[in-house]
Design a protein around this motif. Structure first.
Motif, PDB file in Angstrom:
ATOM      1  N   GLN A  81       4.613  -8.660 -13.244  1.00 19.59           N
ATOM      2  CA  GLN A  81       4.802  -8.099 -11.959  1.00 19.59           C
ATOM      3  C   GLN A  81       3.272  -7.468 -11.580  1.00 19.59           C
ATOM      4  O   GLN A  81       2.884  -6.667 -12.403  1.00 19.59           O
ATOM      5  CB  GLN A  81       5.901  -7.281 -11.713  1.00 19.59           C
ATOM      6  CG  GLN A  81       7.329  -7.707 -11.809  1.00 19.59           C
ATOM      7  CD  GLN A  81       8.413  -6.977 -11.581  1.00 19.59           C
ATOM      8  OE1 GLN A  81       8.161  -6.083 -10.573  1.00 19.59           O
ATOM      9  NE2 GLN A  81       9.547  -7.083 -12.136  1.00 19.59           N
ATOM     10  N   TYR A  82       2.971  -7.984 -10.556  1.00 18.04           N
ATOM     11  CA  TYR A  82       1.588  -7.873  -9.978  1.00 18.04           C
ATOM     12  C   TYR A  82       1.836  -6.753  -8.720  1.00 18.04           C
ATOM     13  O   TYR A  82       2.376  -7.151  -8.162  1.00 18.04           O
ATOM     14  CB  TYR A  82       0.526  -8.675  -9.551  1.00 18.04           C
ATOM     15  CG  TYR A  82       0.181  -9.697 -10.902  1.00 18.04           C
ATOM     16  CD1 TYR A  82       1.184 -10.728 -11.344  1.00 18.04           C
ATOM     17  CD2 TYR A  82      -0.794  -9.333 -11.687  1.00 18.04           C
ATOM     18  CE1 TYR A  82       0.742 -11.497 -12.254  1.00 18.04           C
ATOM     19  CE2 TYR A  82      -1.314 -10.177 -12.766  1.00 18.04           C
ATOM     20  CZ  TYR A  82      -0.305 -11.059 -13.170  1.00 18.04           C
ATOM     21  OH  TYR A  82      -0.503 -11.883 -14.170  1.00 18.04           O
ATOM     22  N   PHE A  83       1.141  -5.671  -8.926  1.00 23.43           N
ATOM     23  CA  PHE A  83       1.450  -4.650  -7.695  1.00 23.43           C
ATOM     24  C   PHE A  83       0.418  -4.454  -6.710  1.00 23.43           C
ATOM     25  O   PHE A  83      -0.834  -4.840  -7.033  1.00 23.43           O
ATOM     26  CB  PHE A  83       1.711  -3.497  -8.378  1.00 23.43           C
ATOM     27  CG  PHE A  83       3.044  -3.097  -9.174  1.00 23.43           C
ATOM     28  CD1 PHE A  83       3.183  -3.626 -10.447  1.00 23.43           C
ATOM     29  CD2 PHE A  83       3.991  -2.312  -8.562  1.00 23.43           C
ATOM     30  CE1 PHE A  83       4.181  -3.499 -11.221  1.00 23.43           C
ATOM     31  CE2 PHE A  83       5.159  -1.979  -9.253  1.00 23.43           C
ATOM     32  CZ  PHE A  83       5.202  -2.883 -10.498  1.00 23.43           C
ATOM     33  N   GLY A  84       0.683  -4.197  -5.566  1.00 22.65           N
ATOM     34  CA  GLY A  84      -0.074  -3.891  -4.350  1.00 22.65           C
ATOM     35  C   GLY A  84      -0.618  -2.431  -4.629  1.00 22.65           C
ATOM     36  O   GLY A  84      -0.173  -1.760  -5.493  1.00 22.65           O
ATOM     37  N   PRO A  85      -1.502  -1.852  -3.631  1.00 21.12           N
ATOM     38  CA  PRO A  85      -2.007  -0.660  -3.738  1.00 21.12           C
ATOM     39  C   PRO A  85      -1.197   0.656  -3.610  1.00 21.12           C
ATOM     40  O   PRO A  85      -1.650   1.512  -3.707  1.00 21.12           O
ATOM     41  CB  PRO A  85      -3.249  -0.829  -2.757  1.00 21.12           C
ATOM     42  CG  PRO A  85      -2.774  -1.920  -1.977  1.00 21.12           C
ATOM     43  CD  PRO A  85      -2.015  -2.518  -2.802  1.00 21.12           C
ATOM     44  N   GLY A  86      -0.180   0.194  -2.924  1.00 21.33           N
ATOM     45  CA  GLY A  86       1.024   1.315  -2.524  1.00 21.33           C
ATOM     46  C   GLY A  86       0.466   1.964  -1.080  1.00 21.33           C
ATOM     47  O   GLY A  86      -0.434   1.848  -0.592  1.00 21.33           O
ATOM     48  N   THR A  87       1.993   2.452  -0.556  1.00 20.09           N
ATOM     49  CA  THR A  87       1.662   2.950   0.594  1.00 20.09           C
ATOM     50  C   THR A  87       2.231   4.560   0.473  1.00 20.09           C
ATOM     51  O   THR A  87       3.411   4.458   0.321  1.00 20.09           O
ATOM     52  CB  THR A  87       2.612   2.250   1.686  1.00 20.09           C
ATOM     53  OG1 THR A  87       1.784   0.838   2.008  1.00 20.09           O
ATOM     54  CG2 THR A  87       2.472   3.040   3.010  1.00 20.09           C
ATOM     55  N   ARG A  88       1.541   5.388   0.898  1.00 22.62           N
ATOM     56  CA  ARG A  88       1.996   6.754   0.839  1.00 22.62           C
ATOM     57  C   ARG A  88       2.628   7.029   2.289  1.00 22.62           C
ATOM     58  O   ARG A  88       1.998   7.229   3.170  1.00 22.62           O
ATOM     59  CB  ARG A  88       0.873   7.681   0.567  1.00 22.62           C
ATOM     60  CG  ARG A  88       1.299   9.150   0.487  1.00 22.62           C
ATOM     61  CD  ARG A  88       0.273  10.147   0.018  1.00 22.62           C
ATOM     62  NE  ARG A  88      -0.048   9.918  -1.415  1.00 22.62           N
ATOM     63  CZ  ARG A  88       0.601  10.399  -2.474  1.00 22.62           C
ATOM     64  NH1 ARG A  88       1.691  11.113  -2.138  1.00 22.62           N
ATOM     65  NH2 ARG A  88      -0.002   9.990  -3.641  1.00 22.62           N
ATOM     66  N   LEU A  89       3.974   7.318   2.180  1.00 24.52           N
ATOM     67  CA  LEU A  89       4.586   7.679   3.455  1.00 24.52           C
ATOM     68  C   LEU A  89       4.940   9.273   3.232  1.00 24.52           C
ATOM     69  O   LEU A  89       5.555   9.782   2.406  1.00 24.52           O
ATOM     70  CB  LEU A  89       5.892   6.804   3.404  1.00 24.52           C
ATOM     71  CG  LEU A  89       7.169   7.125   4.587  1.00 24.52           C
ATOM     72  CD1 LEU A  89       6.398   7.133   5.959  1.00 24.52           C
ATOM     73  CD2 LEU A  89       8.270   6.654   4.461  1.00 24.52           C
ATOM     74  N   THR A  90       4.580   9.853   4.425  1.00 20.11           N
ATOM     75  CA  THR A  90       4.760  11.431   4.496  1.00 20.11           C
ATOM     76  C   THR A  90       5.496  11.597   5.861  1.00 20.11           C
ATOM     77  O   THR A  90       5.249  11.000   7.042  1.00 20.11           O
ATOM     78  CB  THR A  90       3.436  12.145   4.706  1.00 20.11           C
ATOM     79  OG1 THR A  90       2.556  11.919   3.343  1.00 20.11           O
ATOM     80  CG2 THR A  90       3.749  13.679   4.924  1.00 20.11           C
ATOM     81  N   VAL A  91       6.596  12.118   5.687  1.00 18.83           N
ATOM     82  CA  VAL A  91       7.601  12.373   6.807  1.00 18.83           C
ATOM     83  C   VAL A  91       7.700  13.787   7.090  1.00 18.83           C
ATOM     84  O   VAL A  91       7.952  14.586   6.202  1.00 18.83           O
ATOM     85  CB  VAL A  91       9.084  11.782   6.542  1.00 18.83           C
ATOM     86  CG1 VAL A  91       9.848  11.949   7.465  1.00 18.83           C
ATOM     87  CG2 VAL A  91       9.023  10.308   6.221  1.00 18.83           C
ATOM     88  N   LEU A  92       7.240  13.993   8.328  1.00 16.30           N
ATOM     89  CA  LEU A  92       7.267  15.656   8.700  1.00 16.30           C
ATOM     90  C   LEU A  92       8.356  16.279   9.431  1.00 16.30           C
ATOM     91  O   LEU A  92       8.940  15.136   9.966  1.00 16.30           O
ATOM     92  CB  LEU A  92       5.821  15.700   9.391  1.00 16.30           C
ATOM     93  CG  LEU A  92       4.476  15.323   8.761  1.00 16.30           C
ATOM     94  CD1 LEU A  92       3.454  15.255   9.885  1.00 16.30           C
ATOM     95  CD2 LEU A  92       4.210  16.001   7.650  1.00 16.30           C
TER      96      LEU A  92
END
Lengths: 114, 115
Positions: free
Chosen positions: B104-115
């Motif tokens: 499996q090859y991964f993307g760079p990721g998305t950091r989600l921050t919910v305030l």
């Protein structure tokens, strides 16, 4: 179901030395692969090495090699001549079973000291 | 050329909002995945699609809905965001879903921050 145990949360090694990261797993599958991924501070998940469970010969990729003990369900990663760029979190992951899912361990944080 | 790409890389939003994360792979793979990495770095699969068809749907709240317009794209839509949704979300792809040998090859990721 597969389970993975990486019991060492953190390790540290001097640059140019050798370090071994441990991983044990449990699976009811007969056929599976085992993977080590690294996640440096950049967050990117990068494949380090993979091992076919039905092969007795341990996989090697340059400075990275594994010690695969199928009966003991152990899959450790040895890093030789450690470099500063090896500083990362390392995840062990078997694949197999329904839908060939990867099951990740909790990871080991490796720090390479200059 | 980036093999697996995700947009955006960072997402900061308020509770209750709806947001989407997009993923694209140019590897010609048939199978794509969404993973969630929590604050303790534990990585767990959420969904898997093979050629636009849902293969894996782990125990994920209904507020999460993946959509695959074609086999090169897998988007993740999240409704009514909650604080506990804050995490890094990774997209990944592999050649097929039924070969346990496929990397499996991964993307760079998305950091989600919910305030």
């Amino acid at each position: 179901a597969q389970t993975v145990t990486q019991s060492q949360p953190e390790m540290s090694v001097q640059e140019a030395e050798t370090v071994t990261l441990s991983c044990t797993y449990d699976t009811s599958e007969n056929n599976y692969y085992l993977f080590w991924y690294k996640q440096p501070p950049s967050r990117q998940m990068i494949l380090v090495i993979r091992q076919e469970a039905y092969k007795q010969q341990n996989a090697t990729e340059n400075r990275f090699s594994v010690n695969f003990q199928k009966a003991a369900k152990s899959f450790s990663l040895k890093i030789s001549d450690s470099q500063l760029g090896d500083t990362a979190m390392y995840f062990c992951a078997p694949s197999g079973g329904a839908n060939s899912k990867l099951t990740f361990g909790k990871g080991i944080t490796l720090s390479v000291r200059p | 050329d980036t093999a697996v790409s995700q947009t955006p890389k960072y997402l900061v939003t308020q509770m209750g909002n709806d947001k989407s994360i997009k993923c694209e792979q140019n590897l010609g793979h048939d199978t794509m995945y969404w993973y969630k990495q929590d604050s303790k770095k534990f990585l767990k699969i959420m969904f898997s699609y093979n050629n636009k068809e849902l293969i894996i749907n782990e125990t994920v709240p209904n507020r999460f809905s993946p959509k695959s317009p074609d086999k090169a794209h897998l988007n993740l839509h999240i409704n009514s965001l909650e604080l506990g949704d804050s995490a890094v979300y990774f997209c990944a792809s592999s050649r097929t879903w039924d070969r346990y040998s496929d990397t499996q090859y991964f993307g760079p990721g998305t950091r989600l921050t919910v305030l």
